[in-house]
Motif scaffolding. Structure first.
Motif, PDB file in Angstrom:
ATOM      1  N   HIS A  41       0.809  -1.227   0.000  1.00 26.97           N
ATOM      2  CA  HIS A  41       0.000   0.000   0.000  1.00 26.97           C
ATOM      3  C   HIS A  41       0.837   1.268   0.000  1.00 26.97           C
ATOM      4  O   HIS A  41       0.287   2.350  -0.006  1.00 26.97           O
ATOM      5  CB  HIS A  41      -0.924   0.032   1.219  1.00 26.97           C
ATOM      6  CG  HIS A  41      -2.081  -0.910   1.124  1.00 26.97           C
ATOM      7  ND1 HIS A  41      -3.208  -0.655   0.385  1.00 26.97           N
ATOM      8  CD2 HIS A  41      -2.277  -2.132   1.670  1.00 26.97           C
ATOM      9  CE1 HIS A  41      -4.048  -1.660   0.499  1.00 26.97           C
ATOM     10  NE2 HIS A  41      -3.504  -2.575   1.256  1.00 26.97           N
ATOM     11  N   GLY A  42       2.123   1.161   0.028  1.00 26.17           N
ATOM     12  CA  GLY A  42       2.903   2.378   0.126  1.00 26.17           C
ATOM     13  C   GLY A  42       2.612   3.089   1.429  1.00 26.17           C
ATOM     14  O   GLY A  42       2.309   2.457   2.448  1.00 26.17           O
ATOM     15  N   LEU A  43       2.670   4.411   1.420  1.00 24.20           N
ATOM     16  CA  LEU A  43       2.342   5.199   2.611  1.00 24.20           C
ATOM     17  C   LEU A  43       0.987   5.851   2.409  1.00 24.20           C
ATOM     18  O   LEU A  43       0.728   6.454   1.363  1.00 24.20           O
ATOM     19  CB  LEU A  43       3.396   6.283   2.850  1.00 24.20           C
ATOM     20  CG  LEU A  43       4.662   5.847   3.559  1.00 24.20           C
ATOM     21  CD1 LEU A  43       5.629   5.202   2.591  1.00 24.20           C
ATOM     22  CD2 LEU A  43       5.314   7.035   4.251  1.00 24.20           C
ATOM     23  N   ARG A  44       0.151   5.755   3.407  1.00 18.33           N
ATOM     24  CA  ARG A  44      -1.186   6.328   3.335  1.00 18.33           C
ATOM     25  C   ARG A  44      -1.375   7.360   4.433  1.00 18.33           C
ATOM     26  O   ARG A  44      -1.017   7.135   5.579  1.00 18.33           O
ATOM     27  CB  ARG A  44      -2.247   5.224   3.447  1.00 18.33           C
ATOM     28  CG  ARG A  44      -2.262   4.269   2.265  1.00 18.33           C
ATOM     29  CD  ARG A  44      -3.344   3.212   2.420  1.00 18.33           C
ATOM     30  NE  ARG A  44      -3.026   2.253   3.464  1.00 18.33           N
ATOM     31  CZ  ARG A  44      -3.853   1.301   3.877  1.00 18.33           C
ATOM     32  NH1 ARG A  44      -5.066   1.202   3.334  1.00 18.33           N
ATOM     33  NH2 ARG A  44      -3.497   0.457   4.833  1.00 18.33           N
ATOM     34  N   LEU A  45      -1.979   8.481   4.056  1.00 13.78           N
ATOM     35  CA  LEU A  45      -2.117   9.622   4.951  1.00 13.78           C
ATOM     36  C   LEU A  45      -3.284   9.425   5.906  1.00 13.78           C
ATOM     37  O   LEU A  45      -4.408   9.174   5.484  1.00 13.78           O
ATOM     38  CB  LEU A  45      -2.328  10.886   4.122  1.00 13.78           C
ATOM     39  CG  LEU A  45      -2.464  12.192   4.880  1.00 13.78           C
ATOM     40  CD1 LEU A  45      -1.163  12.542   5.594  1.00 13.78           C
ATOM     41  CD2 LEU A  45      -2.878  13.307   3.930  1.00 13.78           C
ATOM     42  N   ILE A  46      -3.025   9.587   7.203  1.00 16.25           N
ATOM     43  CA  ILE A  46      -4.056   9.401   8.217  1.00 16.25           C
ATOM     44  C   ILE A  46      -4.619  10.745   8.666  1.00 16.25           C
ATOM     45  O   ILE A  46      -5.818  11.002   8.592  1.00 16.25           O
ATOM     46  CB  ILE A  46      -3.490   8.647   9.438  1.00 16.25           C
ATOM     47  CG1 ILE A  46      -2.832   7.334   9.023  1.00 16.25           C
ATOM     48  CG2 ILE A  46      -4.609   8.373  10.452  1.00 16.25           C
ATOM     49  CD1 ILE A  46      -2.056   6.660  10.144  1.00 16.25           C
ATOM     50  N   HIS A  47      -3.764  11.590   9.176  1.00 10.78           N
ATOM     51  CA  HIS A  47      -4.128  12.941   9.617  1.00 10.78           C
ATOM     52  C   HIS A  47      -2.979  13.879   9.302  1.00 10.78           C
ATOM     53  O   HIS A  47      -1.836  13.448   9.150  1.00 10.78           O
ATOM     54  CB  HIS A  47      -4.399  12.982  11.125  1.00 10.78           C
ATOM     55  CG  HIS A  47      -5.716  12.431  11.551  1.00 10.78           C
ATOM     56  ND1 HIS A  47      -6.925  13.063  11.308  1.00 10.78           N
ATOM     57  CD2 HIS A  47      -6.016  11.288  12.225  1.00 10.78           C
ATOM     58  CE1 HIS A  47      -7.906  12.335  11.810  1.00 10.78           C
ATOM     59  NE2 HIS A  47      -7.394  11.250  12.365  1.00 10.78           N
ATOM     60  N   TYR A  48      -3.294  15.161   9.235  1.00 12.42           N
ATOM     61  CA  TYR A  48      -2.252  16.146   9.041  1.00 12.42           C
ATOM     62  C   TYR A  48      -2.656  17.438   9.735  1.00 12.42           C
ATOM     63  O   TYR A  48      -3.796  17.581  10.209  1.00 12.42           O
ATOM     64  CB  TYR A  48      -1.946  16.369   7.552  1.00 12.42           C
ATOM     65  CG  TYR A  48      -3.113  16.825   6.710  1.00 12.42           C
ATOM     66  CD1 TYR A  48      -4.091  15.926   6.299  1.00 12.42           C
ATOM     67  CD2 TYR A  48      -3.211  18.148   6.273  1.00 12.42           C
ATOM     68  CE1 TYR A  48      -5.153  16.335   5.508  1.00 12.42           C
ATOM     69  CE2 TYR A  48      -4.265  18.560   5.484  1.00 12.42           C
ATOM     70  CZ  TYR A  48      -5.237  17.637   5.091  1.00 12.42           C
ATOM     71  OH  TYR A  48      -6.282  18.051   4.311  1.00 12.42           O
ATOM     72  N   SER A  49      -1.714  18.359   9.789  1.00  9.22           N
ATOM     73  CA  SER A  49      -1.944  19.600  10.536  1.00  9.22           C
ATOM     74  C   SER A  49      -1.207  20.742   9.865  1.00  9.22           C
ATOM     75  O   SER A  49      -0.076  20.573   9.378  1.00  9.22           O
ATOM     76  CB  SER A  49      -1.446  19.439  11.974  1.00  9.22           C
ATOM     77  OG  SER A  49      -1.420  20.676  12.643  1.00  9.22           O
ATOM     78  N   TYR A  50      -1.851  21.909   9.860  1.00  5.83           N
ATOM     79  CA  TYR A  50      -1.231  23.091   9.276  1.00  5.83           C
ATOM     80  C   TYR A  50      -0.594  23.992  10.327  1.00  5.83           C
ATOM     81  O   TYR A  50      -0.018  25.024   9.981  1.00  5.83           O
ATOM     82  CB  TYR A  50      -2.260  23.895   8.486  1.00  5.83           C
ATOM     83  CG  TYR A  50      -2.745  23.225   7.226  1.00  5.83           C
ATOM     84  CD1 TYR A  50      -4.105  23.090   6.967  1.00  5.83           C
ATOM     85  CD2 TYR A  50      -1.844  22.738   6.282  1.00  5.83           C
ATOM     86  CE1 TYR A  50      -4.559  22.489   5.804  1.00  5.83           C
ATOM     87  CE2 TYR A  50      -2.288  22.130   5.116  1.00  5.83           C
ATOM     88  CZ  TYR A  50      -3.644  22.014   4.886  1.00  5.83           C
ATOM     89  OH  TYR A  50      -4.091  21.409   3.727  1.00  5.83           O
ATOM     90  N   GLY A  51      -0.751  23.627  11.575  1.00  2.72           N
ATOM     91  CA  GLY A  51      -0.159  24.424  12.642  1.00  2.72           C
ATOM     92  C   GLY A  51      -0.755  24.051  13.976  1.00  2.72           C
ATOM     93  O   GLY A  51      -1.694  23.242  14.058  1.00  2.72           O
ATOM     94  N   ALA A  52      -0.227  24.635  15.029  1.00  2.00           N
ATOM     95  CA  ALA A  52      -0.693  24.332  16.370  1.00  2.00           C
ATOM     96  C   ALA A  52      -2.204  24.542  16.472  1.00  2.00           C
ATOM     97  O   ALA A  52      -2.739  25.557  16.010  1.00  2.00           O
ATOM     98  CB  ALA A  52       0.028  25.215  17.392  1.00  2.00           C
ATOM     99  N   GLY A  53      -2.864  23.563  17.043  1.00  2.00           N
ATOM    100  CA  GLY A  53      -4.301  23.642  17.237  1.00  2.00           C
ATOM    101  C   GLY A  53      -5.136  23.129  16.079  1.00  2.00           C
ATOM    102  O   GLY A  53      -6.354  22.987  16.205  1.00  2.00           O
ATOM    103  N   SER A  54      -4.510  22.854  14.932  1.00  7.76           N
ATOM    104  CA  SER A  54      -5.270  22.390  13.780  1.00  7.76           C
ATOM    105  C   SER A  54      -4.983  20.927  13.481  1.00  7.76           C
ATOM    106  O   SER A  54      -3.841  20.471  13.620  1.00  7.76           O
ATOM    107  CB  SER A  54      -4.955  23.227  12.546  1.00  7.76           C
ATOM    108  OG  SER A  54      -3.968  22.632  11.733  1.00  7.76           O
ATOM    109  N   THR A  55      -6.029  20.184  13.120  1.00  5.03           N
ATOM    110  CA  THR A  55      -5.864  18.831  12.615  1.00  5.03           C
ATOM    111  C   THR A  55      -6.857  18.635  11.481  1.00  5.03           C
ATOM    112  O   THR A  55      -7.972  19.186  11.518  1.00  5.03           O
ATOM    113  CB  THR A  55      -6.104  17.753  13.690  1.00  5.03           C
ATOM    114  OG1 THR A  55      -7.430  17.875  14.193  1.00  5.03           O
ATOM    115  CG2 THR A  55      -5.111  17.879  14.832  1.00  5.03           C
TER     116      THR A  55
END
Lengths: 113, 110
Positions: A41-55
């Protein structure tokens, strides 16, 4: 030199237990990411964040929560771990509107029994 | 969904030989990156090639991009045992994150 560290490096958990994977970056990057890697499956994205406090939710967020309490730290939380979440988890940081280059940590191998 | 995909699961060469990993992608791209992942490590970027570039070099590495056929290649010359790794072509999904293919395992033997 860019630096992303993860802890723990290895974790064995029981089904139904809570697991927290931690990531720290010293790059001062705004963006941080959690991926899982499984054979085929390679790498799959679960969650990400653009900065403190954001998901934000990635492609496979079900069963996972994320927390970004500061610029440097990004955690992945499995509230009720299941055997299907056995995998290798990678954290990454990146800059720019898309994080052209992402810097990856060494990975955490999680086994859920 | 994988926007870019390597064409072969695995390649084997001997030290000193050259090897080429090929990749095809499905949609128009802003840029394509090549990453390498050694055993027990996270991926690391090797080369980023933008859509208006046809070739990019980095030491013994050479990446090409053909937007008409939606394909890219990564060539490694004078291979060394330490080049043994999984190589990914990675597309950029604007404003979000990278999309990895399943990778090509390159094995370099003495």
């Amino acid at each position: 030199e860019a630096a992303v560290t993860q802890s723990p490096r290895n974790k064995v958990a029981v089904t139904g237990g809570k697991v927290t994977l931690s990531c720290n970056q010293t790059n001062n990057h705004n963006n941080m990411y959690w991926y899982r890697q499984d054979t085929g499956h390679g790498l799959r994205l679960i969650h990400y964040s653009y900065g403190a406090g954001s998901t934000e939710k990635g492609d496979i967020p079900d069963g996972y929560k994320a927390s970004r309490p500061s610029q440097e730290n990004f955690s992945l939380i499995l509230e009720l771990a299941t055997p299907s979440q056995t995998s290798v988890y990678f954290c990454a940081s990146g800059e720019g509107t898309g994080g052209w280059e992402q810097y990856f940590g060494p990975g955490t191998r999680l086994t859920v029994l | 969904s994988q926007l870019a995909e390597e064409n072969l699961w695995a390649l084997s060469v001997h030290e000193g030989e050259s090897v080429t990993v090929n990749c095809s992608y499905k949609t128009s791209i802003t840029a394509l990156q090549w990453y390498r992942q050694k055993s027990g490590e996270g991926p690391a970027q090797l080369i980023l090639i933008r859509s208006n570039e046809r070739e990019k070099r980095n030491g013994r590495l050479r990446a090409t991009l053909d937007t008409s056929s939606q394909s890219s290649s990564l060539s490694i010359t004078a291979t060394r045992c330490e080049d043994t790794a999984v190589y990914f072509c990675v597309s950029y999904q604007g404003g979000r994150a990278l999309i990895f293919g399943t990778g090509t395992t390159v094995s370099v033997s003495p």
